[in-house]
Design an enzyme around this catalytic site. Structure first.
Site, PDB file in Angstrom:
ATOM      1  N   SER A  41     -11.639 -71.476 -19.225  1.00  0.00           N
ATOM      2  CA  SER A  41     -11.864 -70.292 -20.061  1.00  0.00           C
ATOM      3  C   SER A  41     -12.333 -70.617 -21.476  1.00  0.00           C
ATOM      4  O   SER A  41     -12.868 -69.748 -22.163  1.00  0.00           O
ATOM      5  CB  SER A  41     -10.593 -69.446 -20.135  1.00  0.00           C
ATOM      6  N   ASP A 339      -5.779 -63.986 -28.262  1.00  0.00           N
ATOM      7  CA  ASP A 339      -4.878 -63.285 -27.349  1.00  0.00           C
ATOM      8  C   ASP A 339      -3.616 -64.076 -27.022  1.00  0.00           C
ATOM      9  O   ASP A 339      -2.915 -63.765 -26.070  1.00  0.00           O
ATOM     10  CB  ASP A 339      -5.608 -62.924 -26.055  1.00  0.00           C
ATOM     11  N   HIS A 342      -6.138 -67.942 -25.981  1.00  0.00           N
ATOM     12  CA  HIS A 342      -7.467 -68.346 -26.419  1.00  0.00           C
ATOM     13  C   HIS A 342      -7.633 -68.082 -27.910  1.00  0.00           C
ATOM     14  O   HIS A 342      -6.836 -67.343 -28.504  1.00  0.00           O
ATOM     15  CB  HIS A 342      -8.528 -67.589 -25.619  1.00  0.00           C
TER      16      HIS A 342
END
Length: 376
Positions: A41, A339, A342
């Site tokens: 990610s 968040d 990340h």
């Protein structure tokens, strides 16, 4: 004591060396015509969302700052790979799964959010959870399937890849995140680090076999400063935290992974002297964001998330960013954490600039890091 003329000559010599290096760096900066990215990610530009239409990454506030819409990135805007592409004058990389019938001579992104370096069969046997089976190995298979349409014959591919930058990671973080989310001990998960490093090394070796000559391989971030870890592994014992409020044992875990990875990359560099293997020191690029956030322009600090569902670090597994019950800050650029897992676009930009300013992406080096590999 040296004479003034000798001192002046020394100054001129260093100035000349600086000019030569700068000129060389400028020429190398523009030698790349394409980028091929693998990872999780931290690098995914949309592959995971294309496989999971209900993912919260596919809805606002993800992407709100730069794209003004969800772009499939796990941030409010751009990632390190985006800033690297911009710095090299290459268009932002499209996700592989959304690139059908597109011309990919400028590169493509194979990274998938939640991906692991090690095959999921290993985690199943260990009883560890995993998020997706689109591992680093699967991403390599996608790359191999793309080769005929990308450059045709093996000889053409090797010529094409001489001007390509290969970003192998960040990858490996989820190999640890998933079992740590099950409250497995640091000691237990530490034992799988060599296997994770071996998987990354094998991928680098595979890409070299296909003709890659410049590979950038990032290490792990300081996970002990992540709101995710700080919430799930909170401790009442003050000695478990450093002076900035990060969990010491988890940061030491990240450094151990990074040290082993550097040692392995150094071994590969010796085996492939005509290839440039660059270690991306994400850890030291990011640690100042947590230790001195205000000095770097992150006025809301490094540990608390911009988007989340409350709690000490604004991270709550029952109200994740993008899910019902979350709130989002007004100015993400004042936060390091987006968040809780990340980072914000501003933080990724800082990391990218750190790496670019240190010439990590444009100079031929073996290993570049402030860590001392010889002490492993």
């Amino acid at each position: 004591m040296a004479s003034s003329s000798s001192f002046l000559r020394l100054i001129l010599l260093f100035s000349l060396l600086f000019v030569i290096k700068a000129a060389k760096t400028a020429s190398q900066r523009h030698r790349f015509t394409s980028i091929f990215s693998f990872g999780d990610s931290l690098a995914d530009t949309g592959n995971y969302v294309l496989t999971n239409k209900t993912s919260r990454l596919g809805s606002l506030p993800y992407g709100e700052t730069y794209f003004h819409r969800p772009s499939g990135r796990a941030s409010n805007g751009r990632l390190v790979v985006d800033f690297v592409a911009e710095a090299l004058g290459i268009p932002l990389l499209p996700p592989y799964l959304g690139s059908k019938n597109k011309v990919l001579t400028k590169g493509v992104n194979f990274a998938v959010s939640g991906a692991t370096a090690v095959d999921v069969s290993f985690f199943i046997k260990k009883g560890f959870m995993y998020k997706t089976n689109l591992t680093l190995g699967v991403q390599l298979q996608w790359f191999q399937q793309l080769l005929p349409s990308l450059c045709g014959s093996p000889s053409n591919c090797k010529e094409f890849f001489k001007k390509s930058l290969f970003l192998v990671g960040e990858i490996g973080g989820n190999d640890y995140n998933h079992p740590f989310s099950q409250k497995r001990s640091v000691e237990e998960i530490r034992s799988i680090i060599p296997k994770v490093v071996h998987a990354i090394s094998s991928a680098v070796n595979t890409l070299i076999g296909y003709g890659a000559v410049t590979l950038f391989v990032p290490g792990n971030l300081p996970i002990g400063c992540s709101a995710y870890y700080l919430t799930l592994h909170s401790s009442s014992n003050k000695v478990d935290y450093d002076t900035s409020g990060c969990l010491t044992s988890f940061n030491e875990f990240s450094k151990y992974h990074n040290n082993l990875l550097q040692k392995e990359l150094k071994r590969l560099q010796v085996l492939h002297p005509n290839v440039t293997i660059i270690y991306g020191d994400y850890y030291n690029a990011a640690i100042d964001l947590y230790y001195s956030p205000s000095k770097l322009g992150f006025s809301k600090g490094g540990l608390r998330a911009c988007c989340g569902g409350g709690g000490s670090y604004n991270f709550n597994t029952s109200a994740l960013c993008g899910n019902p019950g979350f709130t989002v800050c007004e100015d993400p650029s004042s936060y390091v954490s987006w968040d809780g897992i990340h980072l914000t676009e501003a933080a990724y930009k800082w990391i990218a600039n750190f790496l670019l300013q240190h010439s990590l992406l444009i100079s031929k080096v073996t290993i570049v890091s402030s860590n001392n590999v010889s002490n492993i």
